[in-house]
Design an enzyme around this catalytic site. Structure first.
Site, PDB file in Angstrom:
ATOM      1  CE1 TYR A 187      -3.896   2.202   0.443  1.00 34.24           C
ATOM      2  CE2 TYR A 187      -2.748   3.113   2.349  1.00 34.24           C
ATOM      3  CZ  TYR A 187      -3.790   3.165   1.438  1.00 34.24           C
ATOM      4  OH  TYR A 187      -4.717   4.188   1.506  1.00 34.24           O
ATOM      5  CE  LYS A 208      -3.829   4.632  -2.268  1.00 30.53           C
ATOM      6  NZ  LYS A 208      -4.902   5.121  -3.161  1.00 30.53           N
ATOM      7  NE  ARG A 250     -10.153   1.919   7.580  1.00 27.84           N
ATOM      8  CZ  ARG A 250     -10.517   2.567   6.470  1.00 27.84           C
ATOM      9  NH1 ARG A 250      -9.804   3.607   6.063  1.00 27.84           N
ATOM     10  NH2 ARG A 250     -11.560   2.168   5.774  1.00 27.84           N
TER      11      ARG A 250
END
Length: 334
Positions: free
Chosen positions: A144, A148, A185
């Site tokens: 990730y 990104k 999360r």
């Protein structure tokens, strides 16, 4: 009215963006492969004359006419993106490349959703856009983080070499209604556990910090970037600079829930950042961005939304995160 393509539009942030765009009169084309997005996030838009839903994986090219692209098509929770890291990287890189090519072909503006994860475990605090980060390119979060970072480089190469009106927003921790209760999360974990009457799981000793932005404020920032002049490209940090320890967040959730089973500690994940706080000076100056919802109010709204939603089982992998879209969702002409 503009025709705006929102990738990842069935996800947490994407669905809120679809709402905001439709509210101001834009036509919205939502593209999602439902690997982490959910039909429940879009159920209220069924039959809306300005809304179209297409099931598609942006790692594959797609042909559409549009005036702008909001590229939010990537899982954002560590639990989801680490469940299929190769797919996460290809979504970040190939998906962004496909959306850039589409925007270039249409003469459209593109907003790329990047992340505070590009700063890694930061050596500078708070994190300004000029800080280049401290990211592990071999760890379990690299799919990730590095995906990104590569997506950002593609955006700025398209600006330099193709003259594309493309912009990058770096999104810091965001929370609110429509988060998946099992996405792993912090806020979704704590709220779900509190509502279930279970102990809240704090990783490490809880002294690590984050800065939490309520989803409505984050959408305000994205919309401001969408409407900003072509000369403003970012990258720009979007988030709430109010820094708080994870342990204190847990205590506040417990208090809002009226007490509970307390806190249990678990080992800290690999490469988990110790501190995270955005420097939003650029967003304030260039966009007039100013988060308005404080953590107490945001948590209250989030808990209310979670309490009113039907229970959901925990997925076992990214491909099982979202409910599949309807079979009759039309594919666009190629």
């Amino acid at each position: 009215m503009a025709r705006i393509l929102v990738t990842g539009g069935a996800g947490f942030l994407g669905s809120h963006l679809c709402d905001r765009l439709l509210e101001r009169g834009d036509e919205v084309v939502c593209v999602d492969d439902f690997s982490t997005g959910r039909m429940a996030n879009l159920a209220h838009l069924e039959g809306h004359p300005g809304f179209r839903l297409i099931r598609h994986d942006i790692a594959e090219p797609i042909a559409l006419e549009c005036d702008a692209v909001l590229n939010f098509g990537c899982p954002a929770s560590p639990k989801a993106y680490q469940s299929d890291p190769v797919r996460t990287t290809t979504t970040c890189v190939n998906g962004t490349l496909n959306m850039l090519r589409l925007a270039d072909a249409c003469g459209a503006r593109l907003i790329q959703a990047s992340t505070s994860e590009v700063y890694g475990n930061p050596g500078v605090h708070p994190q300004p856009e000029g800080y280049h980060g401290a990211v592990s390119c071999t760890g379990p979060r690299a799919c990730y983080d590095e995906g990104k970072r590569c997506a950002e480089s593609l955006v700025f190469d398209f600006r330099r070499h193709h003259g594309l009106d493309a912009k990058v927003v770096r999104i810091f921790n965001t929370y609110g209604p429509r988060m998946h209760p099992h996405d792993g999360r912090v806020v979704s974990n704590f709220v779900r556990q509190a509502l279930e009457g279970n102990a809240l799981t704090v990783y490490g000793d809880g002294s690590q910090t984050r800065s939490f932005c309520y989803v409505d404020d984050l959408v305000d920032g994205v919309m401001a970037v969408l409407d900003a002049p072509a000369g403003f490209a970012g990258p720009v940090n979007l988030g709430n600079p109010a820094e708080i320890s994870i342990l204190e967040v847990a205590r506040r959730v417990i208090a809002l829930a009226g007490g509970g089973a307390g806190i249990r500690h678990a080992p800290l994940p690999i490469d988990d950042p110790v501190r995270r706080r955005p420097d939003i000076a650029l967003a304030r100056e260039a966009l007039g961005f100013a988060p308005r919802v404080d953590l107490e109010e945001g948590l209250r709204r989030t808990m209310g939304a979670f309490a009113g939603a039907p229970p959901e089982a925990a997925p076992t992998g990214m491909h099982r995160w979202g409910r599949q879209g309807p079979d009759l969702v039309p594919q666009p002409p190629h």
